[in-house]
Each structure stands twice: as C-alpha cells, then as structure tokens.
Design a protein around this motif. Structure first.
Motif, PDB file in Angstrom:
ATOM      1  N   VAL A  93      -7.026 -68.621  29.552  1.00 17.45           N
ATOM      2  CA  VAL A  93      -6.996 -70.302  28.893  1.00 17.45           C
ATOM      3  C   VAL A  93      -7.054 -70.616  27.401  1.00 17.45           C
ATOM      4  CG1 VAL A  93      -9.086 -71.266  29.519  1.00 17.45           C
ATOM      5  CG2 VAL A  93      -6.981 -72.464  29.611  1.00 17.45           C
ATOM      6  N   ASP A  94      -8.022 -69.739  26.396  1.00 15.80           N
ATOM      7  CA  ASP A  94      -8.259 -69.821  25.095  1.00 15.80           C
ATOM      8  C   ASP A  94      -7.847 -68.553  24.239  1.00 15.80           C
ATOM      9  OD1 ASP A  94      -9.452 -73.003  25.685  1.00 15.80           O
ATOM     10  OD2 ASP A  94     -11.217 -72.077  26.676  1.00 15.80           O
ATOM     11  N   MET A 133      -4.106 -68.838  21.085  1.00 19.12           N
ATOM     12  CA  MET A 133      -3.058 -69.118  21.945  1.00 19.12           C
ATOM     13  C   MET A 133      -2.949 -69.756  22.853  1.00 19.12           C
ATOM     14  SD  MET A 133      -2.163 -64.916  21.029  1.00 19.12           S
ATOM     15  CE  MET A 133      -0.546 -64.558  20.242  1.00 19.12           C
ATOM     16  N   PRO A 134      -3.163 -70.310  23.025  1.00 20.96           N
ATOM     17  CA  PRO A 134      -3.290 -71.040  24.015  1.00 20.96           C
ATOM     18  C   PRO A 134      -2.317 -70.882  25.474  1.00 20.96           C
ATOM     19  CG  PRO A 134      -3.344 -73.212  23.017  1.00 20.96           C
ATOM     20  CD  PRO A 134      -2.356 -71.919  22.209  1.00 20.96           C
ATOM     21  N   GLY A 144       3.507 -61.862  25.076  1.00 22.83           N
ATOM     22  CA  GLY A 144       2.704 -62.295  26.239  1.00 22.83           C
ATOM     23  C   GLY A 144       3.443 -64.041  26.028  1.00 22.83           C
ATOM     24  N   MET A 145       3.386 -65.188  27.126  1.00 21.68           N
ATOM     25  CA  MET A 145       3.664 -66.172  26.464  1.00 21.68           C
ATOM     26  C   MET A 145       2.510 -67.142  26.464  1.00 21.68           C
ATOM     27  SD  MET A 145       6.375 -66.070  29.987  1.00 21.68           S
ATOM     28  CE  MET A 145       4.818 -66.178  31.686  1.00 21.68           C
ATOM     29  N   HIS A 146       2.707 -67.976  25.666  1.00 25.28           N
ATOM     30  CA  HIS A 146       1.943 -68.702  25.576  1.00 25.28           C
ATOM     31  C   HIS A 146       2.114 -70.374  24.937  1.00 25.28           C
ATOM     32  CE1 HIS A 146       1.725 -67.986  20.638  1.00 25.28           C
ATOM     33  NE2 HIS A 146       2.037 -66.882  21.893  1.00 25.28           N
ATOM     34  N   ALA A 147       1.503 -71.778  24.287  1.00 25.39           N
ATOM     35  CA  ALA A 147       1.221 -72.636  24.406  1.00 25.39           C
ATOM     36  C   ALA A 147       2.096 -72.203  22.506  1.00 25.39           C
ATOM     37  CB  ALA A 147       0.709 -73.484  24.497  1.00 25.39           C
ATOM     38  N   PRO A 163       6.652 -75.089  24.743  1.00 29.26           N
ATOM     39  CA  PRO A 163       5.469 -76.655  25.221  1.00 29.26           C
ATOM     40  C   PRO A 163       4.330 -76.321  25.441  1.00 29.26           C
ATOM     41  CG  PRO A 163       8.052 -77.174  25.432  1.00 29.26           C
ATOM     42  CD  PRO A 163       7.129 -75.143  25.490  1.00 29.26           C
ATOM     43  N   GLN A 164       3.164 -77.375  24.368  1.00 36.46           N
ATOM     44  CA  GLN A 164       2.184 -76.882  25.857  1.00 36.46           C
ATOM     45  C   GLN A 164       2.198 -77.083  26.678  1.00 36.46           C
ATOM     46  OE1 GLN A 164      -1.164 -76.036  24.276  1.00 36.46           O
ATOM     47  NE2 GLN A 164      -2.280 -76.579  26.560  1.00 36.46           N
ATOM     48  N   HIS A 165       2.730 -78.431  27.045  1.00 34.55           N
ATOM     49  CA  HIS A 165       2.884 -79.393  29.155  1.00 34.55           C
ATOM     50  C   HIS A 165       3.490 -77.924  29.598  1.00 34.55           C
ATOM     51  CE1 HIS A 165       6.626 -80.572  27.315  1.00 34.55           C
ATOM     52  NE2 HIS A 165       7.269 -80.756  28.760  1.00 34.55           N
TER      53      HIS A 165
END
Length: 184
Positions: A93-94, A133-134, A144-147, A163-165
């Motif tokens: 997540v972080d 890379m949240p 990878g995929m990330h916000a 997008p973050q959401h």
C-alpha cells in the motif's frame, strides 16, 4: 435505412465540446479520472485485469463480468510498458521505487529530481528517496500498477498508473496470483 446511433459517451463528449468550444479557441480538456466506473453489484467470481495500452485503459473483471474501468498512463517512449500475461506478485500500500526518485540533502530539500539510480550518480552527502507508488501491485520485475499522475498520454517509467481512487479499488479487489493481461 435506419441511422446507427452514437454511443452515449460520444454524445457526452460532443455536448461538452459544444458547450466549451463556443466560448474558447482551445479544445476542452476532459479530466481522465471521471472516465471510470466501479460496480459493486457484480456476482462473486475470480478477479482478472486487462490493460489495453492502445486505449490507455484498465479493465477489471469479476468472474468474467466487467466490473471496473479506469484510465491509465503507461510507459512513455523508450520506457515502454511490457506486454503479455502476468499475475499479481506483490502488493504494498505504501511502496516506494528503488529505481526512480530524487536525491535530497539532510534537510529533505531536493537536490536532483527525476533520478534514475542506474544512471545518475548520487552527489556527496545526498540521500535517495524513491518515488511514491501508492497501492502498488507488482506484475513483473519493476513493473506494476499503482496510483499516480495521469496526464492523458503514456508518461510513466514503464508502470501502469491509475487515478488514486481507482488504484485503491483495484488494490482491494485483487490478490496475489490475480491474472493480469497487458495488450499492446
């Protein structure tokens, strides 16, 4: 002969253009974060993700049924996003990048931004801080995929930014081993 109807999204875009173009010489800009959806009423089933680079879109499926759609920003020229069939290998997540970030001084002030640790030597006394890379979902190696930021075109170092959401929605919906297909 019956005329084919335009898809609803085309009508929405055309309406925005008619409303905005009349008063401005610039074309309207559409916020890519609004061109997404997430369904919560899809029956249970195994999750999967399909990334379509040509469309700059990520599709989330639950039991083969489309349950989510998100805009993305993939790798820019020279740092192209890999294609093929993968599985989610890691979730964090972080997460912070070990390859791309910035060099900072002891006060935390940026000395050099957009650092590539493979190419850019660290200045004396500097510290490396990896790019945030949240909602990290590793699919292969450093990809990878990330916000992240979505400027409306491929702009990443090879990752798939959401997008973050939407990154949060994908992150919570997938598990280790979830199949991810990345198409050209």
């Amino acid at each position: 002969m019956k005329r084919p109807s335009l898809p609803r999204i085309s009508l929405v875009v055309a309406s925005i253009c008619l409303a905005n173009c009349a008063s401005s010489s610039r074309p309207p800009s559409l916020d890519p974060t609004h061109l997404s959806f997430w369904k919560t009423d899809v029956p249970d089933g195994p999750p999967s993700v399909t990334i379509k680079l040509a469309e700059q879109r990520a599709y989330f499926y639950k039991g083969g049924i489309l349950a989510g759609l998100s805009p993305i920003s993939s790798g820019r020229e020279g740092l192209d996003t890999i294609t093929g069939s993968f599985k989610i290998q890691e979730k964090d997540v972080d997460h912070r990048s070990s390859l791309f970030g910035a060099y900072v001084n002891d006060a935390g002030e940026v000395i050099q931004s957009d650092v590539n640790t493979r190419k850019d030597p660290k200045p004396p006394g500097a510290q490396y801080v990896g790019a945030s890379m949240p909602c990290w979902m590793r699919i292969q190696g450093g990809t990878g995929m990330h916000a992240g930021e979505l400027p409306g075109y491929p702009a990443s170092h090879g990752c798939i930014r959401l997008p973050q959401h939407m990154a949060e929605a994908f992150y919570h919906a997938v598990s280790l081993g979830t199949p991810v297909t990345v198409e050209p």
